[in-house]
Design a protein around this motif. Sequence first.
Motif, mmCIF file in Angstrom:
data_model
loop_
_atom_site.group_PDB
_atom_site.id
_atom_site.type_symbol
_atom_site.label_atom_id
_atom_site.label_comp_id
_atom_site.label_asym_id
_atom_site.label_seq_id
_atom_site.Cartn_x
_atom_site.Cartn_y
_atom_site.Cartn_z
ATOM 1 N N PHE A 33 0.831 -1.200 0.000
ATOM 2 C CA PHE A 33 0.000 0.000 0.000
ATOM 3 C C PHE A 33 0.868 1.253 0.000
ATOM 4 O O PHE A 33 0.629 2.192 -0.752
ATOM 5 N N VAL A 34 1.869 1.278 0.872
ATOM 6 C CA VAL A 34 2.753 2.445 0.971
ATOM 7 C C VAL A 34 3.463 2.674 -0.358
ATOM 8 O O VAL A 34 3.511 3.801 -0.862
ATOM 9 N N HIS A 35 3.990 1.624 -0.958
ATOM 10 C CA HIS A 35 4.684 1.745 -2.240
ATOM 11 C C HIS A 35 3.774 2.335 -3.310
ATOM 12 O O HIS A 35 4.231 3.138 -4.126
ATOM 13 N N LYS A 36 2.511 1.936 -3.322
ATOM 14 C CA LYS A 36 1.598 2.411 -4.355
ATOM 15 C C LYS A 36 1.020 3.804 -4.081
ATOM 16 O O LYS A 36 0.627 4.493 -5.017
ATOM 17 N N LEU A 37 0.981 4.221 -2.829
ATOM 18 C CA LEU A 37 0.322 5.484 -2.488
ATOM 19 C C LEU A 37 1.206 6.720 -2.605
ATOM 20 O O LEU A 37 0.691 7.830 -2.715
ATOM 21 N N VAL A 38 2.505 6.579 -2.582
ATOM 22 C CA VAL A 38 3.374 7.754 -2.681
ATOM 23 C C VAL A 38 3.377 8.294 -4.110
ATOM 24 O O VAL A 38 3.009 7.598 -5.053
ATOM 25 N N ILE A 112 6.996 13.848 14.220
ATOM 26 C CA ILE A 112 5.651 13.851 14.787
ATOM 27 C C ILE A 112 5.461 12.566 15.579
ATOM 28 O O ILE A 112 4.827 12.536 16.610
ATOM 29 N N ASP A 113 6.055 11.499 15.065
ATOM 30 C CA ASP A 113 5.957 10.191 15.705
ATOM 31 C C ASP A 113 7.232 9.423 15.404
ATOM 32 O O ASP A 113 7.830 9.588 14.365
ATOM 33 N N SER A 114 7.647 8.591 16.333
ATOM 34 C CA SER A 114 8.897 7.866 16.143
ATOM 35 C C SER A 114 8.711 6.588 15.328
ATOM 36 O O SER A 114 9.625 6.148 14.646
ATOM 37 N N TYR A 115 7.536 5.980 15.408
ATOM 38 C CA TYR A 115 7.276 4.781 14.628
ATOM 39 C C TYR A 115 5.813 4.780 14.197
ATOM 40 O O TYR A 115 4.929 5.123 14.978
ATOM 41 N N VAL A 116 5.583 4.406 12.971
ATOM 42 C CA VAL A 116 4.232 4.242 12.448
ATOM 43 C C VAL A 116 4.233 2.924 11.688
ATOM 44 O O VAL A 116 5.109 2.686 10.852
ATOM 45 N N SER A 117 3.279 2.058 11.973
ATOM 46 C CA SER A 117 3.203 0.788 11.257
ATOM 47 C C SER A 117 2.916 1.059 9.776
ATOM 48 O O SER A 117 2.370 2.110 9.433
ATOM 49 N N PRO A 118 3.282 0.136 8.906
ATOM 50 C CA PRO A 118 3.025 0.359 7.477
ATOM 51 C C PRO A 118 1.561 0.667 7.156
ATOM 52 O O PRO A 118 1.287 1.521 6.313
ATOM 53 N N ILE A 119 0.603 0.030 7.832
ATOM 54 C CA ILE A 119 -0.808 0.306 7.524
ATOM 55 C C ILE A 119 -1.195 1.714 7.970
ATOM 56 O O ILE A 119 -1.920 2.417 7.280
ATOM 57 N N HIS A 120 -0.667 2.167 9.112
ATOM 58 C CA HIS A 120 -0.961 3.531 9.557
ATOM 59 C C HIS A 120 -0.258 4.559 8.675
ATOM 60 O O HIS A 120 -0.783 5.643 8.434
ATOM 61 N N LEU A 121 0.907 4.216 8.167
ATOM 62 C CA LEU A 121 1.597 5.082 7.226
ATOM 63 C C LEU A 121 0.799 5.175 5.919
ATOM 64 O O LEU A 121 0.620 6.257 5.358
ATOM 65 N N ALA A 122 0.276 4.049 5.451
ATOM 66 C CA ALA A 122 -0.566 4.046 4.249
ATOM 67 C C ALA A 122 -1.814 4.901 4.466
ATOM 68 O O ALA A 122 -2.205 5.680 3.587
#
Length: 160
Positions: A33-38, A112-122
């Motif tokens: 998801f992250v790869h496709k959304l940027v 803003i945040d130190s870690y965000v899971s891939p789904i939350h980043l997406a």
Amino acid sequence: MYYPLRYIEWSETKQMEVGEVYQIHSLSQEELFVHKLVDAVKLNHRIWVHVSHESIDHEKHTIYLRPFAEELPATYQRSLATTISGQKDYPNGLAPEYWLWNGTQFQRRDAIDSYVSPIHLALRLLDHYLVQQDITYDILYTVLDADRQKVMIFLNEVNE
């Protein structure tokens, strides 16, 4: 479930594939998801703009690219290219990185945040605006720096 992803260079003038740029053999659905959304990706120290993406039978995924060029407003173009190219740190996993426009260039913003899971980043990449501590930011552009495993999020404060 894990998925393969291919990055293919696309020629607008020829309306055809030029060749494979990069291949990832196994990505989680959230990372895909992250790869496709940027809006763009940096691979092997080169910046590529996403043209489109597709999937075959929901299993094989392709993102079509072209070299980073003049598709952005001139105001941001040079600063984006310089900022994206100039980063050299290497984290362990996908992490967001925020850059704020100061009127002449982008400057790294405190995390803003130190870690965000891939789904939350997406999920974050689906938004056009980011509101933090009652300040609204327009998300101008997003780049996956695959070399550093950072998602660079370029912001401009919205005057209200």
